[in-house]
Each structure stands twice: as structure tokens, then as C-alpha cells.
Design an enzyme around this catalytic site. Structure first.
Site: not given
Ligand SMILES: *Cc1c(COP(=O)(O)O)cnc(C)c1O
Length: 359
Positions: A100, A170, A194
Site C-alpha cells: 500500500w 494511511d 476495514k
Molecule cells: C484497503 C486499503 C487501501 C485501499 O483502499 P480503497 O478504499 O480500496 O481505495 C489503501 N491502503 C490501505 C492500507 C488499505 O488497507
């Protein structure tokens, strides 16, 4: 009944789903569903305001921070961040710890000058960088990290010292999973699917002074300042997703907050890591012990041929969503906030019995 170990969209607290169901057709005696209501209605404005204030309270940030509910997922943030905060004459530092953070870097590289200030790629992304492995630029526009690498199962347990450089994170897969000193971050963001609610909403929490720096040359819809000024009501927000986020925030408070939740999450993660460590080499954990994720437990079976059998027997026994991400394979148990100790215990038992039979 199944145990849901999906990586995202993922398990939600049963109490949240029950309340959403009870409210679905007649929201608080209005004779309408919230799904059918204007985002300019008093009802939705109350949802928006309460979700913002509860999130700020849980993160312990004050009036100098703002909460935004956006769309486009964390992936759109990968682009919006450099668009808004990385001017032509500056550089942005990225700390690489897995897939990511690589994606965030790649998107920023299309828009401006980026530097890899640390990377654990050479070691297969089993750890986060140690302090002496991080070389920050002197005056980067910002430093970006991924607090929990959902695919590799690697998590920061101590934040790097960035001095007064703006830190952006993030936190898609571990937001509100443990106590957080949110005041360290100029901006943090998370796709909701999540730990916070359903897919469709992205949460941004940022210092208001930091948000307002973007040039007028980028489209209004992509400027944080636009959404901040309009209080996340610039255009139609993902209103039902925000409502489910609100119910989840209330649930977290009812579960007595982040400290208690963090303890519980730690216990569940330990249950699964113990099952790996006890197997004496039958299961091989991916992350190095000091960087193990408390949200995504990633491992392989020493005998790769057993993995398919493991996954299909697990699925038949009611353990759902355990296949590792398609890019790395193996097994991944995602144990977000709504997972229970009972679920972790049941999976650990299953792992023990499977290893006994096949080992
Ligand atoms: C799932 C995830 C993403 C992507 O998220 P989207 O909402 O599908 O764009 C980005 N960063 C992390 C750490 C993730 O777990």
C-alpha cells in the site's frame, strides 16, 4: 454462522448491523429510510455532525482539526495528497513498508518529486524501518507512511520521529484499533471498509491550517479546502456509509473506548501468533515479531501444497476470507475491531488440529 476474517470490506459489529436494520425502512419515525433522504436534511446533518465530533473525541483532537467524509477510497487520497500538498519546487518523503505504501508512492510520483526515505522492500517487507534506517529530507512537503500494511501484515508500533515535518498516514486498516496520538499527524486518512464501517466512505482527519494550502489550479472537487469549507457537504456524500460509521463510533464508545479495544485486539492477535509460533515450523509467520500487525495476521504453510487444503477445510469449517492477497498468496486472518476473542480462539484451535493431522 461463520467467522469472518475478510480483509475488506470486512466484519462489522452485529449490534451496528442490527441497529441499521431496525432503522432501515423508517428512520426515527420520519416514515422514510435515511437512504431516501436529502443530504441537506436536518436528519443527515445531525448524522454528519455527530460522526465528526465522535471521531475527533476518540482521536483526542481539538478544534484545530477537521474531519471529512469523502469518496474514492484511500486510493483517491494517494493522488489528492500530492495534488494538494506537493508543489513543483518541493519533494515528498515516503516510507515504504509494503504494497500500500508502494501504491501511494507510485501515484505521487506521477504528480511531483518523491523520495524514498526508507524502505524494507529488500527484506521482503517483514518489518517497518528502524529509526536508523530512515533518512528524511531536510524540508519535505510532507512525510507519508502506512500505519498498517494490510497485505503484508506489518504495522508501525512506534512512530518515527519526523520533527516538525508534516506527517501523513494511511490508516485504512488500523484506524481506531488502538489508542493513537493523532496530534502527531498533519493528516490521516482511511477507507472505511476495514475498521470503520462499509465501503463507500473515506475518512480524512487533518489540521485545518494544513488543509487549506492547496493551489486553486486543481479541480475544486479534488481540493481538501473545498470539502472542509462545505463541512463534507460540497456534493452528495456517501450518506448511508457515514451513518454506519456513526453507529460504529457509538459502538466503540459503548465498548469503553480505544484502550479497551486495543487490549482486546492485542489479545486476539497474540492468540493467532501463538498458534503460529507453537507449530514449530508448520506455519511460518511473514512479519518479524517486532513488526507484526495486530489487524492482519499473515502466514504461510511450510509445505505449500498444504495451503489449498488448509484454506478449503477452514472454509468448510466456517472460517471465511482467509486466503492471502492475490499478490502474495498464503494465508491472512484479518481481525479488525469487530472480531471476537471467540473467533480468534476457534481459528487457533483449527490451526492446531490441522497441524497435528498434517504435520
Ligand atoms: C484497503 C486499503 C487501501 C485501499 O483502499 P480503497 O478504499 O480500496 O481505495 C489503501 N491502503 C490501505 C492500507 C488499505 O488497507
Amino acid at each position: 454462522m461463520v467467522y469472518n476474517f475478510n480483509a475488506g470490506p470486512a466484519i462489522l459489529p452485529p449490534a451496528v448491523l442490527a441497529e441499521a436494520q431496525a432503522d432501515l425502512r423508517d428512520y426515527r419515525g420520519t416514515g422514510m429510510s435515511l437512504l431516501e433522504m436529502s443530504h441537506r436534511s436536518a436528519e443527515y446533518e445531525a448524522v454528519n455532525a455527530e460522526a465528526q465530533s465522535r471521531l475527533k473525541a476518540l482521536l483526542g483532537v481539538g478544534d484545530d482539526y477537521q474531519v471529512l467524509f469523502l469518496q474514492g477510497g484511500a486510493s483517491l487520497q494517494f493522488a489528492m495528497i500530492p495534488m494538494n500538498f506537493l508543489p513543483a519546487n518541493r519533494v515528498a518523503d515516503y516510507l515504504l513498508t509494503g504494497s500500500w505504501s508502494e501504491k501511494a508512492l507510485a501515484e505521487a510520483a506521477t504528480l511531483g518529486e518523491v523520495r524514498i526515505a526508507a524502505s524494507t522492500r529488500a527484506g521482503g517487507y517483514k518489518t517497518v524501518p528502524r529509526p536508523n534506517e530512515i533518512a528524511l529530507s531536510e524540508k519535505p512537503a510532507y512525510v507519508h507512511l502506512t500505519s498498517n500494511e494490510t497485505i503484508h501484515g506489518v504495522q508501525w508500533h512506534e512512530w518515527p520521529d519526523c520533527g516538525d515535518r508534516p506527517l501523513i498516514a494511511d490508516m485504512s486498516s488500523d484506524i481506531l484499533s488502538r489508542p493513537l496520538d493523532a496530534g502527531r499527524f498533519a493528516l490521516l486518512y482511511a477507507g472505511a471498509q476495514k475498521n470503520l464501517g462499509p465501503s463507500g466512505a473515506t475518512v480524512v482527519v487533518a489540521r485545518t491550517a494544513f488543509l487549506n494550502g492547496a493551489p486553486d489550479t486543481i479541480p475544486a472537487i479534488l481540493r481538501y479546502a473545498t470539502h472542509a469549507k462545505a463541512n463534507s457537504l460540497y456534493n452528495t456524500p456517501p450518506s448511508f456509509a457515514v451513518y454506519l460509521i456513526l453507529l460504529t463510533l457509538r459502538w466503540i464508545e459503548a465498548e469503553s473506548g480505544l484502550a479497551a479495544l486495543g487490549e482486546r485486539n492485542l489479545q486476539q492477535a497474540q492468540t493467532l501468533y501463538n498458534a503460529i509460533d507453537r507449530s514449530t515450523g508448520f506455519y511460518l509467520g511473514h512479519a518479524a515479531p517486532e513488526s507484526r500487525s495486530l489487524m492482519n495476521v499473515t502466514f504461510r504453510l511450510a509445505n505449500e501444497a498444504d495451503e489449498k487444503t488448509f484454506l478449503s477445510e477452514a472454509s468448510a469449517a466456517g472460517f471465511v476470507g482467509l486466503a492471502g492477497h492475490r499478490s502474495v498468496g498464503g494465508v491472512r486472518a484479518s481481525i479488525y475491531n469487530a472480531m471476537t476473542q471467540e473467533g480468534a480462539d476457534a481459528l487457533a484451535d483449527f490451526m492446531g488440529h490441522f497441524a497435528q493431522r498434517r504435520g
